[in-house]
Design a protein around this motif. Structure first.
Motif, PDB file in Angstrom:
ATOM      1  N   GLU A 528       0.849  -1.621   0.087  1.00  0.00           N
ATOM      2  CA  GLU A 528      -0.189  -0.157  -0.670  1.00  0.00           C
ATOM      3  C   GLU A 528       0.841   1.301  -0.420  1.00  0.00           C
ATOM      4  OE1 GLU A 528      -3.215   0.084  -0.520  1.00  0.00           O
ATOM      5  OE2 GLU A 528      -3.242  -1.951  -0.146  1.00  0.00           O
ATOM      6  N   ARG A 558      -5.697  -8.108  -6.993  1.00  0.00           N
ATOM      7  CA  ARG A 558      -7.123  -6.600  -6.139  1.00  0.00           C
ATOM      8  C   ARG A 558      -8.119  -7.889  -5.487  1.00  0.00           C
ATOM      9  NH1 ARG A 558      -9.393  -4.016  -9.818  1.00  0.00           N
ATOM     10  NH2 ARG A 558     -10.873  -5.725 -10.596  1.00  0.00           N
ATOM     11  N   SER A 564      -5.143  -3.532  -3.065  1.00  0.00           N
ATOM     12  CA  SER A 564      -6.629  -2.672  -3.488  1.00  0.00           C
ATOM     13  C   SER A 564      -6.461  -1.607  -4.318  1.00  0.00           C
ATOM     14  CB  SER A 564      -6.513  -2.126  -2.292  1.00  0.00           C
ATOM     15  OG  SER A 564      -6.004  -0.969  -1.502  1.00  0.00           O
TER      16      SER A 564
END
Ligand code: ANZ
Ligand code: ZN
Length: 816
Positions: A528, A558, A564
């Motif tokens: 992330e 994903r 994400s």
């Protein structure tokens, strides 16, 4: 101060290595930049294309480090693949030995070029650890239904005994041994990339602005979404009986429903199930069967060249006119597109036209030009007006498409259909040097996947490579195992994965740090933070496959919950080719320049400076020996003139107003170069104009002798140039500035303020002329200059009043 690239470059390379200068840290509160260049195949030595690629990414990485970002600039090796096996066949070395000794050599080259790669995160995709994580993902994808095994027609080289990718078939022959490639019906593993076709297409919009237009278009065409009509042709009674009532018809897909009244035959792919049925049930004569067999054995590219076909002596009924339409097998109809069958309209399609001419089939025109006539000797493929089309006569052919689809749907005889050119990605290879596909074949359980705790399924090293067949098949023990499900004797899958699988997720692996490197592929937190890649730099040759596969994996990961975001690469820079004598550098043309030889003669800084100065990164770069010499001389001078600097730990404070004209000009040039440097890394990548600016600034510094101006100039110029020529800049910077200047620099606007002003001169209130004076010129001098420039109006007159309106004008009152 003699410039020695050898001494100085070695010193800094050691310094960086010892200090771990290029390791990113895991302070996830810091602003980050992820700079990535496409990793190389370890072929043995770097070529100039590599050097260009990594010089560009290195400049980005170093620039962002100066700006205070936490920078990830990793490198690895895409180290599985055929060339390692071919080298093994040629010189008897083991693929692993060959690969890893090449990697060692190339790492040395990276070091000697001063590339600021992270050492901790280096990897080779043939490492067992990498295989372990990859096999884990493959299992996840299988469980998600994204990986399947099916029979298909593959390019097979009978001599090498292996499947070839389409790109490995050159003019119908094997790229390695030149044997004629045949089509073989065999099992292959596929990734269901088609399930993501729509998203891969629509998300291209998110990349606009960040990716070159050309690449977006290439991806769009590769995915190849088209709209049309799908309907079923029904056999007449005689044909149905001939087929033992096994088939009542077949589906066709057309993007040109407006030509429906022009159908004069229909054609099946040679691999079509109806054709297979007829061959198997002896419903065709030997001659026909041989012709069909020949078609099957021709690569899909060659099939598009010379048309050939055979009649099946079957007929279907036209869905609208109810007339009889003959059925042919045609080589240009491909089994893996649409439904493997077409309605043929020779009057309006080039391929259908050639075929009809060759086999004397009718040509029925149904669209004519809005003005002008139809020609007999070619198909009319443009937009026009419908005729011979019953109730649709007179329509514009574009409008007719929708109307005819609507009509089919209303009558329940066909549907609107979207089709993709994109096919599922066949990933299995019958080769040794690849990641084993982690499946087991069990007589009782069928295809069973390995348990994750048994990973990696690593390659055995004791193999014999002959070039024929897959050595894993011939290994005495490796493939025999226990079924992970029932425990009985079973056999391992011996196919290995396409190497494009490894390059589809390596950029994610780089997000892991030494903390968790051994334990997991990456953590969610790391991903992330680091993703997406801010700048991805590489060759245009990867515009389609690699970039498409990497985008596909990102979307799959994903959906598996690992990440994400939707797209992996924010900005893509496709570098131009490196040419010599106008042609792409290549071994076969014998026009290569060896990077090692250039480093030996001039040093890495010279190679880097030449590469970034000679052309903008996206354009072709023509190698030029005298320009390389020029780059070398510039660096030498840059180094030698640094003796004019006075040692300092901070940028000298200068009273600009007190400087001479030349000193002011030098400062202006230095700051101009700085402004250009800040332009480079955003959108324009104009390293060449930035470097030109630095060269101009050096000339201007030379034309003056103020030591503060020299020091300030070098403070800024070495900081601008460090991303390009890091060794010499680090040397100067440490010698004079304790390395304190290698950070972001502030632009001083005062040096750009013009120090002259223009005043109007009027006589008796009437504007007569203008004068240019220094902004701080004394009143007395201004008046003197004004009188000189207005001399012709003052001749023989007496001045009675002299007025200076500051910064505006001079007024003189005169009388005769
Ligand atoms: C009749 C027709 C008339 C066509 C005409 C074109 C022009 P795109 O646009 O690439 O999707 N086609 C369909 N399936 C095929 C297959 N398996 N192998 C070879 N060709 C196939 O191409 C769609 C068009 O390609 C279809 O529209 C079909 O020919 C052909 F004046 O149908 B057309
Ligand atoms: Zn079993």
């Amino acid at each position: 101060m003699e410039y020695s690239s050898k001494k100085l470059e070695k010193k800094w390379q050691e310094y960086w290595a010892q200090n771990g200068s290029f390791e990113p840290n895991e302070d996830f509160t810091k602003a980050k930049k992820y700079i990535l260049s496409m990793f190389p195949f370890p072929s043995g030595r770097l070529h100039m294309g590599h050097v260009r690629n990594y010089t560009i990414s290195d400049a980005f990485a170093r620039y962002y480090r100066q700006q205070g970002f936490n920078v990830l600039h990793p490198i690895g090796f895409d180290s599985f693949g055929m060339p390692a096996e071919n080298a093994a066949i040629k010189n008897g070395s083991h693929p692993k030995t060959w690969t890893y000794s090449n990697i060692d050599y190339m790492k040395g080259e990276f070091k000697s070029l001063g590339f600021s790669f992270s050492k901790e995160r280096e990897l080779a995709t043939s490492d067992e650890l990498y295989t372990k994580f990859e096999q884990g993902f493959i299992i996840d994808m299988y469980e998600k239904g994204l990986l399947y095994r099916k029979k298909g027609f593959l390019n097979w080289c009978p001599s090498c005994q292996t499947v070839l990718a389409n790109e490995q078939v050159l003019e119908g022959s094997c790229w390695r041994c030149d044997t004629n490639v045949v089509k073989k019906d065999m099992n292959q593993y596929y990734f269901k990339i088609t399930q993501y076709g729509d998203e891969l297409l629509s998300d291209l919009a998110k990349l606009e602005g960040g990716w070159p237009k050309q690449v977006l278009t290439m991806q769009e065409n590769w995915i190849g979404k088209s709209y049309g009509l799908e309907f079923k042709f029904s056999f007449d009674i005689a044909s149905r009986e001939r087929l033992n009532n096994k088939f009542d018809g077949f589906e066709v897909f057309t993007t040109r429903p407006d030509t429906i009244y022009g159908v004069s035959y229909a054609a099946l792919a040679p691999e079509h199930e109806i054709v297979n049925y007829m061959i198997e049930n002896l419903l065709l004569d030997d001659d026909t069967i041989i012709k069909i067999q020949e078609m099957k054995n021709t690569s899909s590219i060659d099939r598009q060249k010379e048309k050939s076909g055979v009649s099946l002596n079957l007929n279907v009924t036209h869905p609208l006119t109810k007339k009889s339409v003959p059925i042919w097998v045609a080589n240009f109809v491909l089994m893996d597109y649409g439904s493997g069958a077409v309605m043929a309209v020779p009057a309006h399609d080039d391929r259908d036209f050639d075929f009809a001419k060759k086999y004397n089939l009718p040509i029925n025109a149904v669209i004519k030009p809005f003005n002008g006539d139809l020609s007999d000797d070619k198909a009319f493929t443009e937009v026009g007006e419908l005729f011979n089309s019953e109730s649709f006569n007179g329509l514009n052919s574009k409008d007719a498409q929708g109307k005819i689809i609507d009509y089919f749907e209303a009558q329940n005889i066909g549907t609107k259909k979207t089709n993709f050119r994109l096919k599922d990605w066949g990933v299995s290879r019958q080769r040794y040097w690849g990641a084993p596909i982690p499946f087991v074949h069990c007589d009782s359980c069928g295809l069973v996947m390995e348990k994750k705790e048994n990973l990696p399924i690593a390659l055995p090293e004791d193999i014999v490579i002959t070039g024929e067949g897959n050595p894993l098949d011939k290994h005495p023990t490796w493939k025999h195992c226990k079924c992970p499900s029932c425990g009985k004797d079973a056999v391992r899958e011996t196919d290995t994965m396409d190497t494009f699988v490894e390059s589809s997720w390596y950029f994610l692996r780089f997000c892991a740090s030494p903390k968790n490197w051994q334990d997991e592929a990456f953590s969610k937190e790391q991903i992330e933070y680091w993703m997406s890649v801010d700048h991805y730099i590489g060759g245009i040759e990867h515009a389609i496959l690699h970039l498409l596969y990497a985008r596909f994996f990102t979307k799959v990961f994903r959906d598996l919950g690992y990440i994400s975001f939707d797209e992996p690469f924010n900005k893509l820079l496709t570098q131009g080719m490196v040419l010599k004598d106008g042609a792409k550098m290549s071994k076969s043309k014998g026009n290569t320049v060896d990077p090692d030889a250039i480093i030996e003669k001039y040093g890495a800084d010279t190679a880097r400076l030449f590469i970034l100065f000679a052309a903008p990164p996206t354009q072709e770069l023509e190698w030029n020996d005298s320009a390389v010499e020029g780059a070398y001389r510039f660096i030498k001078r840059f180094y030698e003139r640094s003796s004019n600097i006075v040692k300092t730990d901070s940028i000298p404070q200068i009273d600009h107003g007190s400087l001479s004209k030349d000193e002011k000009f030098a400062r202006k040039k230095v700051y101009e170069a700085l402004v250009r440097a800040n332009d480079v890394y955003g959108e324009k990548y104009t390293f060449n104009t930035m470097i030109a600016g630095v060269m101009e600034a050096m000339n201007a510094l030379n034309a003056q002798s103020n030591s503060d101006v020299w020091s300030e100039g070098y403070w800024i110029l070495t900081s601008i140039m460090e991303p390009v020529i890091p060794h010499v800049c680090s040397e100067i910077s440490s010698e004079y500035f304790s390395l304190k200047n290698l950070t972001s620099q502030r632009v001083l606007e005062e040096v750009f303020v013009e120090n002259v002003i223009i005043l109007g001169v009027s006589i008796n209130g009437k504007a007569r002329t203008e004068i240019e004076v220094a902004s701080d010129e004394s009143q007395e001098n201004i008046m003197k200059i004004a009188k000189e420039s207005a001399a012709k109006w003052l001749e023989g007159k007496t001045i009675v009043k002299e007025i200076v309106v500051p910064k505006k004008l001079v007024n003189l009152v005169i009388k005769d």
